[in-house]
Design a protein around this motif. Sequence first.
Motif, PDB file in Angstrom:
ATOM      1  N   GLU A 127       0.836  -1.192   0.000  1.00  0.00           N
ATOM      2  CA  GLU A 127       0.000   0.000   0.000  1.00  0.00           C
ATOM      3  C   GLU A 127       0.875   1.246   0.000  1.00  0.00           C
ATOM      4  N   THR A 128       0.412   2.306  -0.656  1.00  0.00           N
ATOM      5  CA  THR A 128       1.144   3.563  -0.742  1.00  0.00           C
ATOM      6  C   THR A 128       0.276   4.699  -0.213  1.00  0.00           C
ATOM      7  N   PRO A 129       0.903   5.796   0.197  1.00  0.00           N
ATOM      8  CA  PRO A 129       0.119   6.927   0.717  1.00  0.00           C
ATOM      9  C   PRO A 129      -0.783   7.538  -0.349  1.00  0.00           C
ATOM     10  N   GLN A 130      -1.836   8.205   0.121  1.00  0.00           N
ATOM     11  CA  GLN A 130      -2.802   8.828  -0.771  1.00  0.00           C
ATOM     12  C   GLN A 130      -2.907  10.326  -0.470  1.00  0.00           C
ATOM     13  N   ILE A 131      -3.082  11.106  -1.514  1.00  0.00           N
ATOM     14  CA  ILE A 131      -3.418  12.522  -1.327  1.00  0.00           C
ATOM     15  C   ILE A 131      -4.930  12.588  -1.158  1.00  0.00           C
TER      16      ILE A 131
END
Length: 375
Positions: A184-188
Amino acid sequence: MKKWISFPKSAGEYSKQAHCDLPAGTYEREMGKEGFFGPACHFHHRHPPTGWASFEGPLHPHAFDLNELAVTSPSPWDAHLLFSNNDARIRFWQCQDAMTHLARNADGDELLFIHEGAGDLYCDWGHMSYRDGDYIVLPRGTMWRLAPTSPTELLLVEATQSSYQLPEKGMVGPHAIFDPAVLETPQINDAFRAQQGDQTWQVKVKRAGQMSTITYPFNPLDTTGWHGDLVACKVNWRDIRPLMSHRYHLPPSAHTTFVARNFVICTFAPRPIESDPGALKVPFYHNNDDYDELIFYHRGNFFSRDNIKPGMVTLHPNGFTHGPHPKAFEAGMKATRTETDEVAVMIDSRFPLEINEAAHTVEWPGYVDSWKPKK
């Protein structure tokens, strides 16, 4: 390519397959090169290789209870430095309140393993939540902060002057152990945008072991978008599907999760125990001739250890022969369990790890005696 002085030979009474069908009344010990990747020899002994009567000198193993560490301030730079060498710095941090500044490590990638707690992480790429059991990889130079929703305890492992990569998975293919799709990666998102603004923020940067503070009249986590193939990411141990063999006890290297310069990080996650009658049911006795072996115990009942609980760390220096504790070995021989429930993080370091003062304050000095035969 290395050209080992290596050729199969044998003598005396021995098993045809390592870790299986040992000659009656014997104990197997593996001596190998390159931490289970190089040539190896398997000896069969009449007595347990760890059955010493006394042990003196600096080679003895160590155990530490991190539950006894004093609570630190809400900054990763105040975390307890436990172990270190030129390739890694291993710290333990208790973060109870939201960080009031951003951290930035210019010395190497940072790996966070969440032992307890939950909350939010904000970084250059955006926002993502975290929970217990998460690994979070922060590339070198990342600005970040934590905002716990419950008190958080975590292990921090700096890959000094290097980067974290995924292991080569060879014949089992890239989707084994865990599929990269689970990363999983960060989201704006709304949470990320809500924390932006013109308040004064400081970024505390570590470079060459020295600290600098950069002050902004705004929150520098003001990203509006990004693209590329360098990004912070996370994976939870619950998403890891261990390699298994019901007929053969796999070496720890089969459970490698991340690799960096001169060390690897492995995850021991719940799995079925070998069911073949002739297969070892516990880790085999072996020499640590090329690597220091450090294990952080996160959850469950550690089937190869006795008197070890979550939040503890063991360190087996290279050159030290070790294996399961006597009680664990006996339980394994009787096949009293059909699966493990342990979760642990292992760091295998090619070069010795220095034990720092914070670790010495919570050391269990009797650990070396825990392999002595019970009278």
